[in-house]
Design a protein around this motif. Structure first.
Motif, PDB file in Angstrom:
ATOM      1  N   SER A 120       0.840  -1.189   0.000  1.00  0.00           N
ATOM      2  CA  SER A 120       0.000   0.000   0.000  1.00  0.00           C
ATOM      3  C   SER A 120       0.878   1.244   0.000  1.00  0.00           C
ATOM      4  CB  SER A 120      -0.922   0.015   1.227  1.00  0.00           C
ATOM      5  OG  SER A 120      -1.838  -1.054   1.175  1.00  0.00           O
ATOM      6  N   VAL A 121       0.533   2.192  -0.848  1.00  0.00           N
ATOM      7  CA  VAL A 121       1.293   3.429  -0.980  1.00  0.00           C
ATOM      8  C   VAL A 121       0.338   4.600  -0.815  1.00  0.00           C
ATOM      9  CG1 VAL A 121       2.822   4.795  -2.442  1.00  0.00           C
ATOM     10  CG2 VAL A 121       2.856   2.303  -2.606  1.00  0.00           C
ATOM     11  N   MET A 122       0.728   5.558   0.030  1.00  0.00           N
ATOM     12  CA  MET A 122      -0.052   6.787   0.129  1.00  0.00           C
ATOM     13  C   MET A 122       0.652   7.886  -0.655  1.00  0.00           C
ATOM     14  SD  MET A 122      -0.960   9.328   3.314  1.00  0.00           S
ATOM     15  CE  MET A 122      -1.933   8.160   4.225  1.00  0.00           C
ATOM     16  N   VAL A 123      -0.100   8.549  -1.514  1.00  0.00           N
ATOM     17  CA  VAL A 123       0.421   9.714  -2.227  1.00  0.00           C
ATOM     18  C   VAL A 123      -0.380  10.922  -1.755  1.00  0.00           C
ATOM     19  CG1 VAL A 123       0.914  10.772  -4.453  1.00  0.00           C
ATOM     20  CG2 VAL A 123       1.027   8.282  -4.208  1.00  0.00           C
ATOM     21  N   GLU A 124       0.308  11.855  -1.123  1.00  0.00           N
ATOM     22  CA  GLU A 124      -0.328  13.095  -0.668  1.00  0.00           C
ATOM     23  C   GLU A 124       0.016  14.181  -1.675  1.00  0.00           C
ATOM     24  OE1 GLU A 124       0.334  16.838   2.037  1.00  0.00           O
ATOM     25  OE2 GLU A 124       1.332  15.022   2.780  1.00  0.00           O
ATOM     26  N   PHE A 125      -1.015  14.792  -2.261  1.00  0.00           N
ATOM     27  CA  PHE A 125      -0.744  15.840  -3.241  1.00  0.00           C
ATOM     28  C   PHE A 125      -1.840  16.893  -3.235  1.00  0.00           C
ATOM     29  CE2 PHE A 125      -3.094  12.560  -5.395  1.00  0.00           C
ATOM     30  CZ  PHE A 125      -3.773  13.109  -6.471  1.00  0.00           C
ATOM     31  N   VAL A 126      -1.557  17.976  -3.885  1.00  0.00           N
ATOM     32  CA  VAL A 126      -2.337  19.226  -3.905  1.00  0.00           C
ATOM     33  C   VAL A 126      -2.298  19.870  -2.512  1.00  0.00           C
ATOM     34  CG1 VAL A 126      -4.490  20.413  -4.426  1.00  0.00           C
ATOM     35  CG2 VAL A 126      -3.792  18.482  -5.826  1.00  0.00           C
ATOM     36  N   SER A 127      -3.061  19.308  -1.544  1.00  0.00           N
ATOM     37  CA  SER A 127      -3.017  19.779  -0.146  1.00  0.00           C
ATOM     38  C   SER A 127      -2.998  21.296  -0.047  1.00  0.00           C
ATOM     39  CB  SER A 127      -1.783  19.184   0.568  1.00  0.00           C
ATOM     40  OG  SER A 127      -1.893  17.788   0.653  1.00  0.00           O
ATOM     41  N   LYS A 157       0.615  -1.644  -7.265  1.00  0.00           N
ATOM     42  CA  LYS A 157       0.532  -1.029  -5.940  1.00  0.00           C
ATOM     43  C   LYS A 157      -0.916  -0.661  -5.607  1.00  0.00           C
ATOM     44  CE  LYS A 157       5.051  -0.993  -6.102  1.00  0.00           C
ATOM     45  NZ  LYS A 157       5.836  -2.050  -5.449  1.00  0.00           N
ATOM     46  N   ARG A 158      -1.222  -0.724  -4.310  1.00  0.00           N
ATOM     47  CA  ARG A 158      -2.510  -0.245  -3.820  1.00  0.00           C
ATOM     48  C   ARG A 158      -2.315   1.202  -3.381  1.00  0.00           C
ATOM     49  NH1 ARG A 158      -4.510  -5.310   0.042  1.00  0.00           N
ATOM     50  NH2 ARG A 158      -4.583  -6.901  -1.620  1.00  0.00           N
ATOM     51  N   VAL A 159      -2.911   2.103  -4.090  1.00  0.00           N
ATOM     52  CA  VAL A 159      -2.610   3.527  -3.901  1.00  0.00           C
ATOM     53  C   VAL A 159      -3.774   4.245  -3.228  1.00  0.00           C
ATOM     54  CG1 VAL A 159      -1.996   5.683  -5.052  1.00  0.00           C
ATOM     55  CG2 VAL A 159      -1.109   3.507  -5.920  1.00  0.00           C
ATOM     56  N   LEU A 160      -3.445   5.032  -2.201  1.00  0.00           N
ATOM     57  CA  LEU A 160      -4.422   5.920  -1.573  1.00  0.00           C
ATOM     58  C   LEU A 160      -4.045   7.352  -1.905  1.00  0.00           C
ATOM     59  CD1 LEU A 160      -6.772   5.913   0.864  1.00  0.00           C
ATOM     60  CD2 LEU A 160      -4.931   7.184   1.976  1.00  0.00           C
ATOM     61  N   ARG A 161      -4.993   8.098  -2.472  1.00  0.00           N
ATOM     62  CA  ARG A 161      -4.784   9.508  -2.791  1.00  0.00           C
ATOM     63  C   ARG A 161      -5.309  10.346  -1.628  1.00  0.00           C
ATOM     64  NH1 ARG A 161      -5.515   6.728  -7.632  1.00  0.00           N
ATOM     65  NH2 ARG A 161      -4.848   7.794  -9.559  1.00  0.00           N
ATOM     66  N   GLU A 162      -4.417  11.111  -0.992  1.00  0.00           N
ATOM     67  CA  GLU A 162      -4.828  11.869   0.197  1.00  0.00           C
ATOM     68  C   GLU A 162      -4.586  13.363   0.007  1.00  0.00           C
ATOM     69  OE1 GLU A 162      -5.162  10.236   4.068  1.00  0.00           O
ATOM     70  OE2 GLU A 162      -3.476  11.460   4.772  1.00  0.00           O
ATOM     71  N   PHE A 163      -5.531  14.148   0.503  1.00  0.00           N
ATOM     72  CA  PHE A 163      -5.479  15.608   0.476  1.00  0.00           C
ATOM     73  C   PHE A 163      -5.426  16.067   1.939  1.00  0.00           C
ATOM     74  CE2 PHE A 163      -6.948  19.414  -2.121  1.00  0.00           C
ATOM     75  CZ  PHE A 163      -6.814  20.349  -1.112  1.00  0.00           C
ATOM     76  N   LYS A 328       0.492   8.595   9.335  1.00  0.00           N
ATOM     77  CA  LYS A 328       0.530   7.863   8.061  1.00  0.00           C
ATOM     78  C   LYS A 328       1.128   6.480   8.261  1.00  0.00           C
ATOM     79  CE  LYS A 328       1.100  11.664   4.689  1.00  0.00           C
ATOM     80  NZ  LYS A 328       1.967  12.203   3.612  1.00  0.00           N
ATOM     81  N   PHE A 329       2.263   6.452   8.944  1.00  0.00           N
ATOM     82  CA  PHE A 329       2.962   5.180   9.150  1.00  0.00           C
ATOM     83  C   PHE A 329       2.122   4.237   9.998  1.00  0.00           C
ATOM     84  CE2 PHE A 329       6.308   2.416  10.885  1.00  0.00           C
ATOM     85  CZ  PHE A 329       7.036   2.141   9.739  1.00  0.00           C
ATOM     86  N   GLU A 330       1.494   4.755  11.023  1.00  0.00           N
ATOM     87  CA  GLU A 330       0.672   3.913  11.897  1.00  0.00           C
ATOM     88  C   GLU A 330      -0.580   3.419  11.198  1.00  0.00           C
ATOM     89  OE1 GLU A 330       0.050   6.359  15.325  1.00  0.00           O
ATOM     90  OE2 GLU A 330       1.973   5.812  16.254  1.00  0.00           O
ATOM     91  N   ARG A 331      -1.012   4.123  10.173  1.00  0.00           N
ATOM     92  CA  ARG A 331      -2.164   3.672   9.379  1.00  0.00           C
ATOM     93  C   ARG A 331      -1.784   2.565   8.398  1.00  0.00           C
ATOM     94  NH1 ARG A 331      -3.701   9.289   6.999  1.00  0.00           N
ATOM     95  NH2 ARG A 331      -5.130   8.120   5.663  1.00  0.00           N
ATOM     96  N   GLY A 332      -0.514   2.175   8.377  1.00  0.00           N
ATOM     97  CA  GLY A 332      -0.079   1.060   7.538  1.00  0.00           C
ATOM     98  C   GLY A 332       0.604   1.454   6.249  1.00  0.00           C
ATOM     99  N   TYR A 333       0.804   2.749   6.050  1.00  0.00           N
ATOM    100  CA  TYR A 333       1.438   3.202   4.807  1.00  0.00           C
ATOM    101  C   TYR A 333       2.944   3.336   5.027  1.00  0.00           C
ATOM    102  CZ  TYR A 333      -3.274   3.817   3.182  1.00  0.00           C
ATOM    103  OH  TYR A 333      -4.567   3.571   2.818  1.00  0.00           O
TER     104      TYR A 333
END
Length: 567
Positions: A120-127, A157-163, A328-333
């Motif tokens: 699982s990968v988190m990508v944080e963008f725009v924000s 990859k399992r991707v989560l898009r986060e703002f 983020k890390f504790e959420r599994g990413y």
């Protein structure tokens, strides 16, 4: 071709193992600098020469002998040549190149994709802070972030898009004050208008809707205005929701979506900021000086120690950033990527230092960062600097309205993120080969036109691909075969600009083919084979454009000549 390349790679590994069993030289193919030199190149002989202390051309000759004994080489390679100080160039058999057509038509949208994995990968963008319309810098962020997410998904990859956005603090207070002043009838330039206030027309729009007691809905909230001009807190909540709604509309128009929104205020409400500070203090990584609490970030490579809590008791902005990344890390990413402007460069070292100092098991180098430079907008040879609605900058919506979503998405992904970029509006509107997005989309439209004229069955399974022997066909098929490797490298390097370069090369190969050969020939077997090649090319063009968030139109404003009318 993909099967051929995989088998040839295994053959190269076996040949290297035979020649130098203890050598760490990897089995890799490269692209020759000139197409005339062959289809695949091997430089392993020169690397082996250094470790084995032997003549590289002699090693190259020995490696060629080992390769020629491999069944895959006998099947898929037409000729092997040694050049220069020890380069080995392979010329593929026609069947190896032709095979890619069937591979593409079978895989369709998933050509070049890897099976779904578990990472699982988190990508944080725009924000973007909800204090004004999205500007063109946010647009570059959105284009990069969304394309990187798409690329990672092609690699399983399992991707989560986060703002992540700041819904509290000085900027939000300024937004509330600015809107309150407008609600009380003040305007920029009037006596009593605060110097720090936001001056764009959008502030007047927010105030008008607040006084009208309207309801605004964003992806993550809904607020109904009370209409009370004296309730600054209520005005602030309404203004944030209003601008979040505007951001949502702009991002939808841009073809960008998010899976999750994370509020900075929640880090305080949940006690995460305070807990992070306690951890750092308990770890002995802080000290007090001048009434402030400092982090010993120089212990982790930062150029100086950083203030965490100011003398007035408020926290500096990197402290909630550290708390957020622990979350983020504790959420599994365990893999996280942040897309940010180069003006955030200074935060990289201090956030990573805070994460290491906290001692929660986060590895060094977490998270990954993609930093991008801002862009300059040009029109008619002059820089465009101001939008009336924003008051001080060009908005993403302006850029879309002036050109198109496709042009903006393609252009903003077309350069390496850390390079300067000039967005030329006139070029984005041009319907000629100098406009890269037009050039690529026109290739797809041309193919669709020819396929429509063919009018036959669109299932090209069983087409006799051995008839595809023209030089321009071979060049096009080699470009198609390169796609899986381009995908893998672009995803690994967070480099969507590689897709735009590839698309231009693929379009150029097709346009050359279009100029060199006729497709609707009297020989039905050859015509069907060429239709299969065109259908495969259109599929890869669509696939690559989709990863960039760009459409693949079946027709263009510029005339596409009928096949029968071509010379």
């Amino acid at each position: 071709m993909i099967q051929a390349q995989q088998e040839l790679l295994q053959a190269l590994a076996a040949a290297l193992g035979e020649l130098a069993p203890a050598s760490p030289v990897a089995a890799v193919f490269e692209s020759p600098r000139q197409a005339a030199h062959g289809d695949l190149a091997v430089t392993a002989a020169m690397a082996l020469a250094r470790s084995l202390k032997k003549n590289p051309r002699e090693l190259a000759a020995a490696l060629v002998e080992a390769l020629e004994r491999q069944p895959a080489v006998q099947r898929w390679v037409r000729a092997i040549e040694i050049a220069g100080p020890g380069f080995i160039n392979l010329r593929l058999a026609d069947a190896a190149k032709q095979a890619v057509v069937a591979e593409i038509l079978t895989a369709g949208e998933r050509f070049g994709h890897k099976p779904a994995g578990t990472e699982s990968v988190m990508v944080e963008f725009v924000s973007a802070n909800p204090t004004g319309p999205l500007h063109v810098g946010h647009g570059r962020n959105a284009a990069l972030g969304d394309s990187i997410c798409n690329l990672l998904e092609t690699q399983g990859k399992r991707v989560l898009r986060e703002f992540y956005y700041n819904d509290a603090g000085v900027q939000i207070q300024t937004l509330a004050l600015s809107t309150q002043c407008r609600a009380r009838g003040l305007a920029p330039g009037d006596a009593g208008w605060p110097e720090q206030a936001y001056n764009g027309d959008y502030i007047a729009d927010i105030a008008a809707d607040y006084l009208a007691k309207k309801t605004v809905r964003a992806d993550d909230r809904e607020v109904t205005a009370s209409g009370d001009p004296d309730d600054r807190d209520a005005i602030g909540r309404f203004a944030v929701a209003y601008l979040r709604h505007e951001q949502d509309l702009d991002l939808r128009a841009f073809g960008v979506r998010f899976d999750h929104y994370y509020l900075e205020s929640s880090l305080y409400a949940d006690g995460r900021v305070q807990d992070t500070v306690r951890r750092l203090v308990a770890a002995g990584k802080t000290f007090e000086e001048g009434g402030a609490l400092w982090l010993r970030s120089t212990d982790y490579g930062d150029d100086k120690d950083r203030v965490m809590r100011k003398s007035d008791g408020s926290y500096t902005y990197f402290v909630p950033d550290v708390a957020y990344h622990i979350a983020k890390f504790e959420r599994g990413y365990t893999k996280a990527i942040n897309i940010q402007g180069t003006d955030h460069h200074g935060t990289v070292a201090r956030v990573r230092a805070g994460l290491q100092a906290a001692g929660v098991g986060i590895p060094a180098g977490y998270p990954d960062y993609v930093l991008y430079k801002m862009i300059t907008v040009m029109k008619g040879g002059q820089e465009v600097k101001i939008s009336k609605r924003a008051g001080s900058y060009v908005t993403l919506r302006d850029l879309i309205d002036w050109t198109s979503r496709d042009a903006v998405r393609f252009f903003l992904s077309s350069r390496k993120s850390d390079t300067e970029f000039t967005f030329d509006i006139d070029l984005a509107l041009a319907q000629n080969d100098e406009n890269p997005v037009f050039y690529v989309q026109y290739a797809h439209a041309r193919i669709c036109s020819v396929l429509a004229q063919y009018g036959g069955e669109r299932d090209f399974a069983g087409a006799d691909l051995s008839r595809l022997t023209a030089p321009s066909e071979a060049a096009l098929m080699m470009q198609l075969g390169a796609w899986p490797g381009v995908l893998e490298r672009a995803a690994a390097e967070f480099a969507p600009h590689d897709l735009t370069f590839y698309l231009r090369e693929l379009a150029a190969a097709f346009h050359s083919y279009y100029g060199a050969e006729r497709f609707l020939v009297d020989d039905p077997v050859l015509a069907r084979a060429r239709m299969a090649l065109l259908a495969a090319t259109a599929q890869v063009l669509r696939n690559a454009l989709a990863l960039l968030g760009v459409g693949a139109p079946e027709s263009m404003a510029r005339d596409v000549p009928a096949e029968e009318s071509r010379p």
